[in-house]
Structure formats: C-alpha cells, structure tokens
Design an enzyme around this catalytic site. Sequence first.
Site, PDB file in Angstrom:
ATOM      1  N   ASN A 297     100.674  25.539 -47.429  1.00 33.40           N
ATOM      2  CA  ASN A 297     101.427  26.422 -46.548  1.00 33.40           C
ATOM      3  C   ASN A 297     102.236  27.471 -47.300  1.00 33.40           C
ATOM      4  O   ASN A 297     103.021  28.196 -46.697  1.00 33.40           O
ATOM      5  CB  ASN A 297     102.369  25.607 -45.642  1.00 33.40           C
ATOM      6  CG  ASN A 297     101.607  24.892 -44.543  1.00 33.40           C
ATOM      7  OD1 ASN A 297     100.514  25.299 -44.163  1.00 33.40           O
ATOM      8  ND2 ASN A 297     102.184  23.812 -44.037  1.00 33.40           N
TER       9      ASN A 297
ATOM     10  N   GLY B 112     109.874  21.919 -42.454  1.00 32.11           N
ATOM     11  CA  GLY B 112     109.331  20.581 -42.291  1.00 32.11           C
ATOM     12  C   GLY B 112     107.992  20.318 -42.928  1.00 32.11           C
ATOM     13  O   GLY B 112     107.559  19.166 -42.999  1.00 32.11           O
ATOM     14  N   ASP B 113     107.315  21.375 -43.403  1.00 32.08           N
ATOM     15  CA  ASP B 113     105.982  21.170 -43.994  1.00 32.08           C
ATOM     16  C   ASP B 113     105.735  22.203 -45.089  1.00 32.08           C
ATOM     17  O   ASP B 113     104.686  22.836 -45.146  1.00 32.08           O
ATOM     18  CB  ASP B 113     104.915  21.285 -42.904  1.00 32.08           C
ATOM     19  CG  ASP B 113     103.593  20.626 -43.313  1.00 32.08           C
ATOM     20  OD1 ASP B 113     103.584  19.837 -44.274  1.00 32.08           O
ATOM     21  OD2 ASP B 113     102.572  20.913 -42.659  1.00 32.08           O
ATOM     22  N   PHE B 114     106.728  22.335 -45.969  1.00 31.78           N
ATOM     23  CA  PHE B 114     106.646  23.327 -47.047  1.00 31.78           C
ATOM     24  C   PHE B 114     105.757  22.755 -48.148  1.00 31.78           C
ATOM     25  O   PHE B 114     106.216  22.354 -49.207  1.00 31.78           O
ATOM     26  CB  PHE B 114     108.057  23.628 -47.566  1.00 31.78           C
ATOM     27  CG  PHE B 114     108.193  24.949 -48.269  1.00 31.78           C
ATOM     28  CD1 PHE B 114     108.189  26.138 -47.557  1.00 31.78           C
ATOM     29  CD2 PHE B 114     108.345  25.009 -49.639  1.00 31.78           C
ATOM     30  CE1 PHE B 114     108.326  27.362 -48.203  1.00 31.78           C
ATOM     31  CE2 PHE B 114     108.483  26.220 -50.301  1.00 31.78           C
ATOM     32  CZ  PHE B 114     108.476  27.401 -49.581  1.00 31.78           C
ATOM     33  N   ASN B 115     104.462  22.738 -47.864  1.00 34.53           N
ATOM     34  CA  ASN B 115     103.534  22.070 -48.774  1.00 34.53           C
ATOM     35  C   ASN B 115     102.635  23.051 -49.512  1.00 34.53           C
ATOM     36  O   ASN B 115     102.715  24.266 -49.343  1.00 34.53           O
ATOM     37  CB  ASN B 115     102.712  21.007 -48.021  1.00 34.53           C
ATOM     38  CG  ASN B 115     101.707  21.613 -47.049  1.00 34.53           C
ATOM     39  OD1 ASN B 115     100.989  22.560 -47.354  1.00 34.53           O
ATOM     40  ND2 ASN B 115     101.650  21.045 -45.851  1.00 34.53           N
TER      41      ASN B 115
END
Length: 405
Positions: free
Chosen positions: A269, A263-266
């Site tokens: 991260n 959900g937050d593979f940014n």
Amino acid sequence: MMWILSFSSVVNLIWRAQVDVLRQLLRVFIRGAEGPPEKELSTPKTWTIMAALHSKPNFSNAQVVEMVARLFSLTPSEIRPFPSYDDQNFYVSCMEGGEYVLKIMNSEDSENPSMIEVQTFAMSVLHRNGLPAQTALPNAAGQLMSLEEMDCGHGVQKYMVRLLTYLPGTTISKVPLTPQLLYETGKMAATMDQILQKMVHPNLGLLDREKFVWSLSNVPQLEANLNILEGDPLEEIVKSVIHQYKTSVMPKRSNFRKCINHGDFNDLNVLVQLDESGGHRISGILDFGDMNNGYYIYELAIAIMYMMTEHPEPVEVGGPVLAGWESVLPLNETEKDCLYALVLSRFCQSMVIARHAVKKHPENEEYLMISSRRGVHILRQLWELGKEQVEKAWFQSATQFSDRL
C-alpha cells in the site's frame, strides 16, 4: 482502443493478482469480523468472508467505456484491469488527457456509502496537505460517488463507482529497503496520522470499529480461535504474545495518544519512485479501507511489522522506521515500552487470520503460506531474542540514525 495486453504484461498481472489474492483474502476476514457487539469473533458469521458469493462486480471493458463517458464526460483510450479480490479496478487513460483508476466497489461495501465517503474525504485531506494520496473526481452531477445498477450475471445489483487519480510508482515491496527509505516510511506514517487526527467530518463516528479484527485493540479476540494452530509450535508463541499483550499493553493503553489510523500501512500500500539521487521516494499511499480510530503507536507497529517482512535482516528495520516516526512525533515512555509487544501482536493477528484463510480457501494455500512462512520466521526470531534485546537494537539504531542526519 488498447485493450490487448502484451505477454509480459499478462504474466505481470497474473503474479500481481496472486499477491493481491493473498492480501485481500486476509482483509476480507477483517471486514467479516465486524458486527454488532453481541457477535463473538469465533462465531461462524464473524469468520466468514464479508462479500456475498456474487457481490463482486464484473463489468466489461465496453461497460467501463460507457460508464466513464456518461459519468465523467471522458473518452478512454486505454483500459487495463488492476487485480482486486472483491472489487473491480481499472487503469483508464483518456483521450482528453489524464490517467485514472476507476474503482467499482462490491455490492456489499456499496451498501455503506457513508464509510466510503469518509475514506474518500480522508484521501482528499491528505492530498491537500501535500501527501501522495489519490483523490476522487466529481462526476457530471458534481458527486464524488455514483451508485450504478448492473446485472453482472447474478441479477441486478448496485455498485458504488469512483474515478480516482492515478499514482505512478511501484510498491515498496519491489525495491531495496534502504535505511533512508525506511526512515521516510516512518516519517510518512507519522505525518499521515497527524493529519488524519485533525480531520473534521460528520461521519467520523463510523471509524469506531469496535469488533474490527485487525485493530490492535482487539488482540485478545484471537484466543477464541487458536484451535487453528493446534499442534503447531507457533501456538505457544502466539499464546505467550497474547498474554504479554493482556498484562503489559492493555493496562497502559490509557497513556497511548489517540488518533485515526490508516490501519494497513503495508508493503503493498506504499508506492515509491526513483529520486534524483538514485534512491527512492514515497509517491503514493493506497487503500484506506481499514481506517479506524486507534492510537499513534498502532500505526508505527503496523508499519514496522510489514516492512520487516520485506527485509533480509528484519530486526534492522525497526531503528530507521522509528527514527523517521520520532522526527515527527516522539514516543512517550509508555508507547516505547509497548512497541515490541504491539509489533509481535500484529504478527500474531496475521498468522491466525492467515491460517483461517487457508482453512476456508485451501485452493489458495500456496500463496497464503508464502507470506505466512516468512512471518512465522520473523515472529519466532523476535520472540527468541526477547524484548530487551530487540528494543535495544531498535532504539539505539534510531538514535544513531537520527544523529547522522
């Protein structure tokens, strides 16, 4: 003990803290927008910061030393803080050997140990399957989490504590995004979701986060809050993207393949390290706080969107990331058809929530708008190019990249 930082280290920590505040300010709105079904996104309760004013822990170095010794029978030789908006994180090096991250959750999140347990379990599952995720060390009682009571200046509160393995590397945001690294990013994201989807745990139902603002299933919720963009040329683009989502994505979601999303593979991260060829390899996946039940195509759209914000030619990002993803999990025709709208939808989520963050926290406008301005430029570029041209660039590039391998 080595608690005194060099001047350069202090400067670096200050800069990292500024970036972290930017990202965490956006993320706290995510958590704040979750609630019982009767709550609407536009109500004050759902657009307020999740953590109560005094929920952030404020443990001293001495308290950290005592806690590590008592809970884990380890003797810290070096401690330094890592930036965090609503939690408290410490790098810990121990005399017995080993490097760790002591993570002290804020008192609000600490009230939901079952969710933290699922996130911790997911990290261990990925690690056991060969992916570079942190794992939690058991304490003296054999537990992976410890609930500690402490008065951090506002009365005694309870904080969930974990000692996680330390992953070396730098964030992918700080290195050149070569086509090969973007390919590996897409491949890693797909592999991660495939592994998570096979995960078995009694509390997986907690990942059905129906009111989760950042879920790409909830893009229409943005409509109730578009007043924040009133008078901004961006408003019409965001409205148009939401309309496209409602007409061209929602009717087709039944053809998307379900999975558990990180959900937050940014860009903050994902950690990387130099490899033997002089390039970079992915050495870490961080921050599982946004895990939720979704669809494979969501993870791909999120990864493309965030990598675009770090690339001088954003449109060129999609092809290599897509090629890496499809080397593991080829898209079906419906997923291909919706990818463009989903990437734009993620930009819209980011823009709207960022504006709310600025409104609530004007003192952080400088940092919030650094990211926002870049996102606005890319969103406008993608919209003006149009679905056909962007898809052509992405899918042709993906095919050409795969053919060269």
